[in-house]
Design an enzyme around this catalytic site. Sequence first.
Site, short mmCIF file in Angstrom:
data_model
loop_
_atom_site.label_atom_id
_atom_site.label_comp_id
_atom_site.label_asym_id
_atom_site.label_seq_id
_atom_site.Cartn_x
_atom_site.Cartn_y
_atom_site.Cartn_z
N GLU A 1 0.83 -1.21 0.00
CA GLU A 1 0.00 0.00 0.00
C GLU A 1 0.87 1.26 0.00
OE1 GLU A 1 -2.66 -0.76 3.39
OE2 GLU A 1 -4.04 -1.71 1.98
N GLU B 1 -12.70 -2.87 12.22
CA GLU B 1 -12.56 -1.99 11.06
C GLU B 1 -13.69 -2.13 10.04
OE1 GLU B 1 -8.82 -2.32 8.98
OE2 GLU B 1 -9.54 -1.10 7.32
N ASP C 1 -8.64 -8.87 3.70
CA ASP C 1 -8.43 -7.84 4.71
C ASP C 1 -9.54 -7.81 5.75
OD1 ASP C 1 -7.18 -5.72 5.94
OD2 ASP C 1 -7.92 -4.19 4.56
C1 GCU Z 1 -6.21 -2.12 6.11
C2 GCU Z 1 -6.46 -0.77 6.72
C3 GCU Z 1 -5.28 0.14 6.57
C4 GCU Z 1 -4.05 -0.57 7.13
C5 GCU Z 1 -3.87 -1.89 6.41
C6 GCU Z 1 -2.76 -2.74 6.99
O1 GCU Z 1 -6.19 -2.03 4.71
O2 GCU Z 1 -7.59 -0.18 6.14
O3 GCU Z 1 -5.54 1.32 7.27
O4 GCU Z 1 -2.93 0.22 7.02
O5 GCU Z 1 -5.02 -2.65 6.55
O6 GCU Z 1 -3.10 -3.71 7.67
O7 GCU Z 1 -1.60 -2.48 6.77
#
Ligand code: GCU
Length: 676
Positions: free
Chosen positions: A281, A388, A360
């Site tokens: 990400e 979440e 996720d």
């Molecule tokens: C999810 C979450 C993110 C987080 C990511 C992770 O996608 O929404 O905010 O950073 O998980 O676990 O790294």
Amino acid sequence: AAENGRQAWLRYAPLPQGHNTPLPSSIIALNSSTNSPVNTAGQELQKGIQGIFGKHLSVRNTGKETSSAVVGTVSQFQKAFGTSPVKDKLEEDGFWLNVKGTTVQILGQTERGALYGAFEYLSMLAQGNFSNVEYAMNPAAPVRWINSWDNMDGSITRGFGGNSIFFTDGHVISDLTRASEYARLLSSIRINAVVVNDVNANFATINPANIQGVGRIADVFRPYGIQLGLSLDFASPMELGNLSTYDPLDPGVIAFWDDITKQIYHRIPDFAGYLVKADSEGTPGPLVYNRTLADGANLFAKAIKPFGGIVMYRAFVYNQLPDEGDWKADRANAAVNFFQPLDGQFDDNVIVQIKYGPIDFQVREPASPLFANLLETNTAIELQVAQEYLGQQCHLVYLPPLWRTILDFDLRVQNQSSLVRNVITGERFKRPLGGSAAVVNVGLNDTWLGSHLSMSNLYAYGRLAWDWTSDSEEILQDWTRLTFGLDNTVVDTITQMSMASWPAYENYSGNLGEQTLNDILYTHFGPNPQTLDNTPWGQWTRADHASIGMDRTVSNGTGFSGQYPPEVAAMYENIETTPDNLLLWFHHVNYTQKLKSGKTVIQHFYDAHYEGAETAQNFVTMWQSLKGKIDDERLEDVLFRQVFQAGHSIVWRDAIVNFYNKISGIPDDAGRVGHH
Ligand code: GCU
């Protein structure tokens, strides 16, 4: 009154029938130095017995064993009394509890274990259990961690209980009272380390001033046997160290991390280890330099090895997938594709930390196939107590039943029993290390998580991390008695609500393995089914006017089902043997496809959403029936949340059923949906 929330399951509320119970006449804590968990155990026993029975016991460090509650390590006991009464083998963190009327022995293999034993004894007393017992308990795994996604500015990523108890304005907060209270709660459920900063880490966390700051957090954790860990920003050598690279094989980079590690251990000699989110990400990582993820993990492993620390390296690594037009594209494939080829290349003090499912934290996922693909690598499971995608603590969702679908799943590696829980403890593949981490994200709110009832998930996580075979319902009942008292109606009602809550949430938020249909782009809260498709996040449902689901078969789809060992792969490959609750995870079918229940997919959507919303509405009346049986303040707090959930479940229901009614054009047999 806020005390009830902050003390959570450690209130030590007075027991009406407790007054005549024979109790030890004093407490002997075999180590009286301030930072020692054994000293903490002595104080805690004193406080608990005072609260539960209104009786003040003195705490000493020597004395006569008979009619005392003695707490210490096995070797401290031997030194004081000449023998060891422990009859079973104790492992690290394990304890021995022997209650014979007014004589009580609470012995740990380590001081931390002794503290766990003291909490075990107090939990019995607080629940009105005065039986004589004699047993040893050992943990299922050495790693029982918590991840806190706290940012240095005091905000919390996916935090739903207020701002950080650790950070504000770029540094560690001066008053660490809440951090200390948190450590107390966590040690009572046998958690042994907390990573305090977000996985999307900021290099500033490890600058000299902040190393001193997090050192203060470690200081307030230490008396509770909780160790501190930190998330790292892979690019720190550039951002903080002014190097021109963060290549994990560069000698300057290696020296940088060696030096940082030395600084950390200088301030925090019992530092637990590093948590690393890299190449995920948008975070930097070894792939930037064409190095492997194992090169990245081993960089930290080598730096920390001389100090006895470990590295939790996250398997949550994936590239965004811009093209849903590609039928074979699948984010779920990423973890195995990245990590399986590296099996055997990770150092012994690395643990690959794997989210329970391949996507996720969804309301229903199959177990991550990575658990079946790392036979020569330590692994841990990553769970999320922070809800979440699961209602963000505004919905009651008791999570252990969901977790158990993963942990009890048999992956059949080499056609042999391979339960996920036996993989992560290290038992199945004979690995030296393993365990679990849960993302918790408590905040300054007096309830910690923003909701009294959500605390059952935290309590249960600790209990399960210690013993994955414990019963979800029994854990919940212990928690309820400790949190709200011993009234049977209270215990039964909260049990009924909680055990019905995850199935209800699944019913109104996303059925048959199509994931949680909430807003994917920003909030991860509330229904927004159209945001799942045509986004680079790859959490697709592939819904069109006639059909829905991800075809993850080997024969015609993304090939994901082939990442499981043969027996499991065959089950998911075939639509006939895929369980209904994961049908749309593995197969793309028409809305008119018949389920094993006999219903069509679309009719199941309609019925499930109505059923789930109805269950959530019943929670309101069930909760209201407890008026007078628990204090008004918590009654009102929870009622507020339950009324919200009841309403929001209807919003969910209507949004989802209308969405599918509109795109499919298929009417509801019961006539509830759409225009007629
Ligand atoms: C999810 C979450 C993110 C987080 C990511 C992770 O996608 O929404 O905010 O950073 O998980 O676990 O790294």
